[in-house]
Design a protein around this motif. Structure first.
Motif, PDB file in Angstrom:
ATOM      1  N   ALA A  12       0.826  -1.207   0.000  1.00 48.79           N
ATOM      2  CA  ALA A  12       0.000   0.000   0.000  1.00 48.79           C
ATOM      3  C   ALA A  12       0.860   1.257   0.000  1.00 48.79           C
ATOM      4  CB  ALA A  12      -0.939  -0.008   1.202  1.00 48.79           C
ATOM      5  N   ALA A  13       1.978   1.224   0.719  1.00 47.49           N
ATOM      6  CA  ALA A  13       2.859   2.396   0.781  1.00 47.49           C
ATOM      7  C   ALA A  13       3.436   2.719  -0.603  1.00 47.49           C
ATOM      8  CB  ALA A  13       3.986   2.156   1.782  1.00 47.49           C
ATOM      9  N   THR A  14       3.712   1.706  -1.394  1.00 46.86           N
ATOM     10  CA  THR A  14       4.223   1.925  -2.746  1.00 46.86           C
ATOM     11  C   THR A  14       3.169   2.602  -3.610  1.00 46.86           C
ATOM     12  OG1 THR A  14       5.677  -0.004  -2.584  1.00 46.86           O
ATOM     13  CG2 THR A  14       5.128   0.769  -4.810  1.00 46.86           C
ATOM     14  N   ILE A  15       1.949   2.092  -3.560  1.00 44.76           N
ATOM     15  CA  ILE A  15       0.859   2.655  -4.355  1.00 44.76           C
ATOM     16  C   ILE A  15       0.583   4.099  -3.919  1.00 44.76           C
ATOM     17  CG2 ILE A  15      -1.578   2.433  -4.957  1.00 44.76           C
ATOM     18  CD1 ILE A  15      -1.227  -0.633  -4.551  1.00 44.76           C
ATOM     19  N   GLU A  16       0.567   4.335  -2.624  1.00 43.69           N
ATOM     20  CA  GLU A  16       0.321   5.683  -2.108  1.00 43.69           C
ATOM     21  C   GLU A  16       1.431   6.648  -2.522  1.00 43.69           C
ATOM     22  OE1 GLU A  16      -0.190   5.077   2.110  1.00 43.69           O
ATOM     23  OE2 GLU A  16      -1.976   3.857   1.763  1.00 43.69           O
ATOM     24  N   GLU A  17       2.666   6.186  -2.512  1.00 45.25           N
ATOM     25  CA  GLU A  17       3.783   7.040  -2.903  1.00 45.25           C
ATOM     26  C   GLU A  17       3.728   7.385  -4.390  1.00 45.25           C
ATOM     27  OE1 GLU A  17       7.243   9.392  -2.540  1.00 45.25           O
ATOM     28  OE2 GLU A  17       5.748   8.717  -1.098  1.00 45.25           O
ATOM     29  N   LEU A  18       3.330   6.431  -5.224  1.00 41.06           N
ATOM     30  CA  LEU A  18       3.175   6.710  -6.649  1.00 41.06           C
ATOM     31  C   LEU A  18       2.117   7.785  -6.875  1.00 41.06           C
ATOM     32  CD1 LEU A  18       3.379   3.044  -7.962  1.00 41.06           C
ATOM     33  CD2 LEU A  18       4.984   4.893  -8.542  1.00 41.06           C
ATOM     34  N   ALA A  19       1.006   7.684  -6.164  1.00 42.38           N
ATOM     35  CA  ALA A  19      -0.045   8.696  -6.271  1.00 42.38           C
ATOM     36  C   ALA A  19       0.441  10.049  -5.751  1.00 42.38           C
ATOM     37  CB  ALA A  19      -1.288   8.240  -5.516  1.00 42.38           C
ATOM     38  N   ARG A  20       1.170  10.025  -4.639  1.00 37.71           N
ATOM     39  CA  ARG A  20       1.688  11.266  -4.067  1.00 37.71           C
ATOM     40  C   ARG A  20       2.633  11.970  -5.035  1.00 37.71           C
ATOM     41  NH1 ARG A  20       5.738  13.707  -1.869  1.00 37.71           N
ATOM     42  NH2 ARG A  20       7.200  12.004  -2.055  1.00 37.71           N
ATOM     43  N   ARG A  21       3.354  11.201  -5.811  1.00 34.98           N
ATOM     44  CA  ARG A  21       4.299  11.770  -6.782  1.00 34.98           C
ATOM     45  C   ARG A  21       3.617  12.211  -8.074  1.00 34.98           C
ATOM     46  NH1 ARG A  21      10.153   8.972  -6.322  1.00 34.98           N
ATOM     47  NH2 ARG A  21      10.249   8.891  -4.049  1.00 34.98           N
ATOM     48  N   GLY A  22       2.305  12.119  -8.109  1.00 34.34           N
ATOM     49  CA  GLY A  22       1.571  12.656  -9.237  1.00 34.34           C
ATOM     50  C   GLY A  22       1.126  11.667 -10.293  1.00 34.34           C
ATOM     51  N   HIS A  23       1.381  10.379 -10.086  1.00 33.58           N
ATOM     52  CA  HIS A  23       0.911   9.382 -11.047  1.00 33.58           C
ATOM     53  C   HIS A  23      -0.607   9.239 -10.946  1.00 33.58           C
ATOM     54  CE1 HIS A  23       4.860   7.879 -12.280  1.00 33.58           C
ATOM     55  NE2 HIS A  23       5.223   8.108 -11.022  1.00 33.58           N
ATOM     56  N   LEU A  24      -1.245   9.087 -12.076  1.00 30.24           N
ATOM     57  CA  LEU A  24      -2.679   8.807 -12.103  1.00 30.24           C
ATOM     58  C   LEU A  24      -2.838   7.319 -11.847  1.00 30.24           C
ATOM     59  CD1 LEU A  24      -3.549  10.854 -15.289  1.00 30.24           C
ATOM     60  CD2 LEU A  24      -3.964  11.514 -12.913  1.00 30.24           C
ATOM     61  N   VAL A  25      -3.228   6.952 -10.644  1.00 32.98           N
ATOM     62  CA  VAL A  25      -3.243   5.555 -10.228  1.00 32.98           C
ATOM     63  C   VAL A  25      -4.671   5.007 -10.225  1.00 32.98           C
ATOM     64  CG1 VAL A  25      -2.686   3.943  -8.360  1.00 32.98           C
ATOM     65  CG2 VAL A  25      -1.170   5.870  -8.829  1.00 32.98           C
ATOM     66  N   ASP A  26      -4.839   3.884 -10.907  1.00 33.59           N
ATOM     67  CA  ASP A  26      -6.103   3.140 -10.887  1.00 33.59           C
ATOM     68  C   ASP A  26      -5.833   1.860 -10.110  1.00 33.59           C
ATOM     69  OD1 ASP A  26      -8.595   2.006 -11.387  1.00 33.59           O
ATOM     70  OD2 ASP A  26      -7.997   1.264 -13.358  1.00 33.59           O
ATOM     71  N   ARG A  27      -6.387   1.767  -8.925  1.00 30.83           N
ATOM     72  CA  ARG A  27      -6.135   0.613  -8.057  1.00 30.83           C
ATOM     73  C   ARG A  27      -7.074  -0.531  -8.424  1.00 30.83           C
ATOM     74  NH1 ARG A  27      -5.554   5.347  -5.338  1.00 30.83           N
ATOM     75  NH2 ARG A  27      -3.718   5.574  -4.013  1.00 30.83           N
ATOM     76  N   TRP A  28      -6.468  -1.665  -8.778  1.00 36.38           N
ATOM     77  CA  TRP A  28      -7.223  -2.877  -9.075  1.00 36.38           C
ATOM     78  C   TRP A  28      -7.282  -3.756  -7.830  1.00 36.38           C
ATOM     79  CZ3 TRP A  28      -4.086  -4.128 -14.094  1.00 36.38           C
ATOM     80  CH2 TRP A  28      -4.663  -3.468 -15.182  1.00 36.38           C
ATOM     81  N   GLY A  29      -8.072  -4.811  -7.884  1.00 36.50           N
ATOM     82  CA  GLY A  29      -8.096  -5.802  -6.808  1.00 36.50           C
ATOM     83  C   GLY A  29      -6.819  -6.634  -6.829  1.00 36.50           C
ATOM     84  N   ASP A  30      -6.781  -7.660  -6.000  1.00 33.59           N
ATOM     85  CA  ASP A  30      -5.576  -8.484  -5.873  1.00 33.59           C
ATOM     86  C   ASP A  30      -5.177  -9.176  -7.174  1.00 33.59           C
ATOM     87  OD1 ASP A  30      -5.285  -7.790  -3.245  1.00 33.59           O
ATOM     88  OD2 ASP A  30      -6.089  -9.668  -2.454  1.00 33.59           O
ATOM     89  N   TYR A  31      -6.119  -9.792  -7.844  1.00 35.02           N
ATOM     90  CA  TYR A  31      -5.865 -10.514  -9.097  1.00 35.02           C
ATOM     91  C   TYR A  31      -6.857 -10.016 -10.143  1.00 35.02           C
ATOM     92  CZ  TYR A  31      -2.961 -13.846  -6.547  1.00 35.02           C
ATOM     93  OH  TYR A  31      -1.977 -14.420  -5.781  1.00 35.02           O
ATOM     94  N   SER A  32      -6.499  -8.959 -10.829  1.00 38.26           N
ATOM     95  CA  SER A  32      -7.409  -8.368 -11.797  1.00 38.26           C
ATOM     96  C   SER A  32      -7.250  -9.017 -13.166  1.00 38.26           C
ATOM     97  CB  SER A  32      -7.153  -6.868 -11.921  1.00 38.26           C
ATOM     98  OG  SER A  32      -7.976  -6.316 -12.925  1.00 38.26           O
ATOM     99  N   GLU A  33      -8.362  -9.446 -13.735  1.00 40.44           N
ATOM    100  CA  GLU A  33      -8.329  -9.992 -15.088  1.00 40.44           C
ATOM    101  C   GLU A  33      -7.901  -8.936 -16.096  1.00 40.44           C
ATOM    102  OE1 GLU A  33     -11.443 -12.148 -17.451  1.00 40.44           O
ATOM    103  OE2 GLU A  33     -11.437 -13.375 -15.634  1.00 40.44           O
ATOM    104  N   LEU A  34      -8.090  -7.678 -15.764  1.00 42.40           N
ATOM    105  CA  LEU A  34      -7.655  -6.594 -16.638  1.00 42.40           C
ATOM    106  C   LEU A  34      -6.136  -6.539 -16.766  1.00 42.40           C
ATOM    107  CD1 LEU A  34     -10.091  -3.779 -15.458  1.00 42.40           C
ATOM    108  CD2 LEU A  34     -10.207  -5.103 -17.586  1.00 42.40           C
ATOM    109  N   ALA A  35      -5.431  -7.183 -15.837  1.00 35.01           N
ATOM    110  CA  ALA A  35      -3.967  -7.188 -15.861  1.00 35.01           C
ATOM    111  C   ALA A  35      -3.415  -8.192 -16.866  1.00 35.01           C
ATOM    112  CB  ALA A  35      -3.415  -7.485 -14.466  1.00 35.01           C
ATOM    113  N   GLY A  36      -4.281  -8.794 -17.646  1.00 38.99           N
ATOM    114  CA  GLY A  36      -3.830  -9.723 -18.677  1.00 38.99           C
ATOM    115  C   GLY A  36      -3.654 -11.131 -18.160  1.00 38.99           C
TER     116      GLY A  36
END
Length: 107
Positions: free
Chosen positions: A55-79
């Motif tokens: 979670a800290a990694t995802i939060e830091e990416l968002a804090r640095r200005g990345h447009l973050v779309d949070r998926w579930g644990d195993y998202s079928e959208l991830a290929g």
């Protein structure tokens, strides 16, 4: 999977195996991210990321200005990715993606 996700998925699996010494199963089943647009109107630089990343990694990416779309644990959208490796001794190992139907079987 094809399109823009295919090279990103391949890269993540290769990095997991080559740089981190993971086996094919762990490499294709590991947490995944994809960069790009999945829907009309979505920003092309959206970072889609599975919740299994810290979670800290995802939060830091968002804090640095990345447009973050949070998926579930195993998202079928991830290929979906499956793979086979053959080591220097000829031993074969298979890996399947838990995001889709499939299995790695020995014959």
């Amino acid at each position: 999977m094809g399109a823009d996700g295919q090279p990103q998925i391949h890269l993540q699996a290769y990095v997991a195996m080559i740089d981190y010494g993971r086996g094919i199963q762990e490499a294709v089943g590991g947490p995944r991210w994809l960069s790009g647009r999945f829907a009309l109107g979505e920003a092309r630089d959206t970072l889609h990321i599975e919740a299994r990343f810290p979670a800290a990694t995802i939060e830091e990416l968002a804090r640095r200005g990345h447009l973050v779309d949070r998926w579930g644990d195993y998202s079928e959208l991830a290929g979906h990715a499956h793979g086979i490796t053959i080591d220097d001794n000829g031993a074969i190992a298979g890996g399947y993606d838990p995001r889709s139907d499939g299995a790695a079987l020995s014959g």
